[in-house]
Design an enzyme around this catalytic site. Structure first.
Site, PDB file in Angstrom:
ATOM      1  N   ASP A  85      29.558 -18.503  12.045  1.00  0.00           N
ATOM      2  CA  ASP A  85      29.665 -18.174  10.622  1.00  0.00           C
ATOM      3  C   ASP A  85      28.323 -17.715  10.055  1.00  0.00           C
ATOM      4  O   ASP A  85      28.275 -16.939   9.100  1.00  0.00           O
ATOM      5  CB  ASP A  85      30.175 -19.381   9.827  1.00  0.00           C
ATOM      6  CG  ASP A  85      31.652 -19.649  10.066  1.00  0.00           C
ATOM      7  OD1 ASP A  85      32.345 -18.726  10.524  1.00  0.00           O
ATOM      8  OD2 ASP A  85      32.109 -20.777   9.811  1.00  0.00           O
ATOM      9  N   GLU A  86      27.241 -18.199  10.655  1.00  0.00           N
ATOM     10  CA  GLU A  86      25.907 -17.845  10.182  1.00  0.00           C
ATOM     11  C   GLU A  86      25.234 -16.835  11.110  1.00  0.00           C
ATOM     12  O   GLU A  86      24.018 -16.678  11.106  1.00  0.00           O
ATOM     13  CB  GLU A  86      25.058 -19.115  10.048  1.00  0.00           C
ATOM     14  CG  GLU A  86      25.641 -20.095   9.023  1.00  0.00           C
ATOM     15  CD  GLU A  86      24.802 -21.360   8.893  1.00  0.00           C
ATOM     16  OE1 GLU A  86      23.652 -21.364   9.360  1.00  0.00           O
ATOM     17  OE2 GLU A  86      25.310 -22.336   8.318  1.00  0.00           O
ATOM     18  N   LYS A  87      26.044 -16.173  11.945  1.00  0.00           N
ATOM     19  CA  LYS A  87      25.613 -15.061  12.800  1.00  0.00           C
ATOM     20  C   LYS A  87      24.666 -15.467  13.927  1.00  0.00           C
ATOM     21  O   LYS A  87      23.974 -14.616  14.486  1.00  0.00           O
ATOM     22  CB  LYS A  87      24.954 -13.964  11.966  1.00  0.00           C
ATOM     23  CG  LYS A  87      25.855 -13.377  10.901  1.00  0.00           C
ATOM     24  CD  LYS A  87      25.151 -12.274  10.169  1.00  0.00           C
ATOM     25  CE  LYS A  87      26.039 -11.740   9.043  1.00  0.00           C
ATOM     26  NZ  LYS A  87      25.369 -10.673   8.273  1.00  0.00           N
TER      27      LYS A  87
END
Length: 421
Positions: free
Chosen positions: A355-357
């Protein structure tokens, strides 16, 4: 016009809802090698396979009865590719382009330019069987991408099964075999622990579009460890000709003569054989995590240090975690054990990282699950790696992985030695 925005790793399939995200990032469709390849029918394989070697494509598909009058192309193990002997340089260029395109269709990876020049050298050593140019000296037979140049592969082989052609148990999608120890060579008296070893050489790509992959090796009889061998195929074979592992037990000067011929060919074609590991050393400095196969992984890291975050467990404890799960009697016990809950907690953290890459975290753990070599971890490994390859724009690796695990699930009947992890 090119968009001034940074590309979103999710492209058109981005699931984010924040309007600010769409202002900052471009969501155009990304092009990959996979866009040009559609895999269709599957060819059934020998269900009695027990070796860590998944398949020799030609032994599995060659027809028992051959009718020369039919229009079907027949694979001939000793057929020589007519391409290198063509007199026209324009025709040679066209042939290379065609073979490169076919390589991408068959193996879903970019074709290294160096294989054409190396094949010419092999033809000077053995005109009739250039794939056996290093048999006498090293016991190594050229396979994989060289089967294209040897006229063993064509458009009719574009199917799912070709993706596991000469693929061994621990070969990740980044690994493509191009040379093997030939078990059928009777004079292959080499200083290996076992003549039935599964030492094989291959190209290693961090990205399927890489046209200058490094050369690595693995012996799946021993472990999942991938060893760097050289920056390219010329420097690798030049080094192997003096490697003590390949020291012949019989007295002959074949290796020395072959090494001299390689030096002469390299000099005429301006090939540097001196600095053999410069690129390997550069890559070693760039890896974010060693992984269980110890050759490491590389993912893009942004200026604000986004792209990778480490696993909450070191490799030593991870191996112990895998072994505690594997040594149980059956899958039902494995699913209910405490160690499995620890594994699931790591997978949950990976979803947060995605989700935070920080896509490298899922790539690392997916590869570690794969390198355990145990079928119980296949489902989790494929799930994590398919996500990581999609986010990192390496989607073609997902198809290679799927065929590898699918074939392994259906046909392998023995577990790897736990010491191999």
């Amino acid at each position: 016009m090119n968009s001034p925005k940074s590309p979103c790793p999710f492209g058109e399939q981005c699931y984010r809802k924040n309007p600010e995200h769409f202002v900052r990032y471009d969501h155009c469709k990304r092009k990959t090698l996979d866009d040009r390849n559609v895999l269709s029918k599957k060819i059934s394989t020998d269900k009695k396979t027990k070796s860590p070697l998944i398949t020799n494509y030609f032994q599995r598909t060659k027809p028992a009865n051959i009718n020369p009058s039919t229009n079907d192309k027949v694979v001939d193990d000793h057929q020589v590719n007519p391409y290198p002997s063509t007199s026209s340089s324009n025709q040679e260029s066209l042939d290379q382009d065609s073979l490169k395109n076919l390589h991408e269709k068959l193996f879903l990876t970019a074709c290294p330019d160096e294989i054409f020049l190396f094949w010419k050298f092999c033809q000077k050593i053995s005109r009739q069987h250039p794939e056996d140019a290093f048999i006498e000296a090293l016991g190594l037979k050229l396979v994989g991408p060289f089967d294209l140049l040897n006229n063993k592969l064509n458009e009719s082989h574009v199917d799912g099964n070709i993706l596991i052609h000469w693929r061994y148990l621990y070969d990740t999608p980044e690994f493509q075999t191009f040379a093997i120890i030939d078990p059928n060579h009777h004079h292959n008296q080499l200083r290996f622990e076992s003549i039935t070893c599964e030492y094989h050489l291959g190209y290693f790509r961090d990205d399927p579009s890489d046209r200058e992959p490094l050369v690595v090796s693995n012996d799946s009889k021993k472990s999942c460890i991938i060893n760097g061998e050289g920056d390219n195929i010329f420097t690798t074979f030049y080094s192997l000709l003096t490697d003590k592992r390949f020291k012949s037990l019989t007295k002959n000067h074949h290796k020395k003569n072959l090494r001299q011929k390689l030096e002469t060919f390299a000099s005429k074609n301006q090939i540097n054989l001196i600095d053999t590991n410069r690129l390997l050393k550069q890559r070693q400095q760039q890896i974010q995590a060693p992984t269980l196969h110890q050759f490491g992984l590389i993912v893009p890291i942004t200026n604000d240090n986004v792209g990778y975050r480490p696993l909450p467990i070191n490799d030593t404890n991870l191996k112990l975690l895998f072994k505690r799960i594997i040594q149980l009697d059956n899958d039902e016990q494995r699913r209910k054990c405490v160690s499995m809950k620890e594994l699931q907690n790591i997978i949950t953290l990976i979803q947060y990282a995605n989700d935070e890459k920080d896509f490298g975290m899922g790539l690392e753990f997916g590869l570690d699950l794969f390198e355990s070599g145990h079928q119980f971890f296949h489902r989790s490994s494929e799930h994590l790696l398919r996500q990581a390859y999609e986010f990192l724009d390496r989607k073609n690796f997902s198809q290679i992985l799927h065929q590898h695990l699918d074939n392994d699930n259906r046909h392998r009947r023995q577990w790897p030695n736990l010491s191999a992890i």
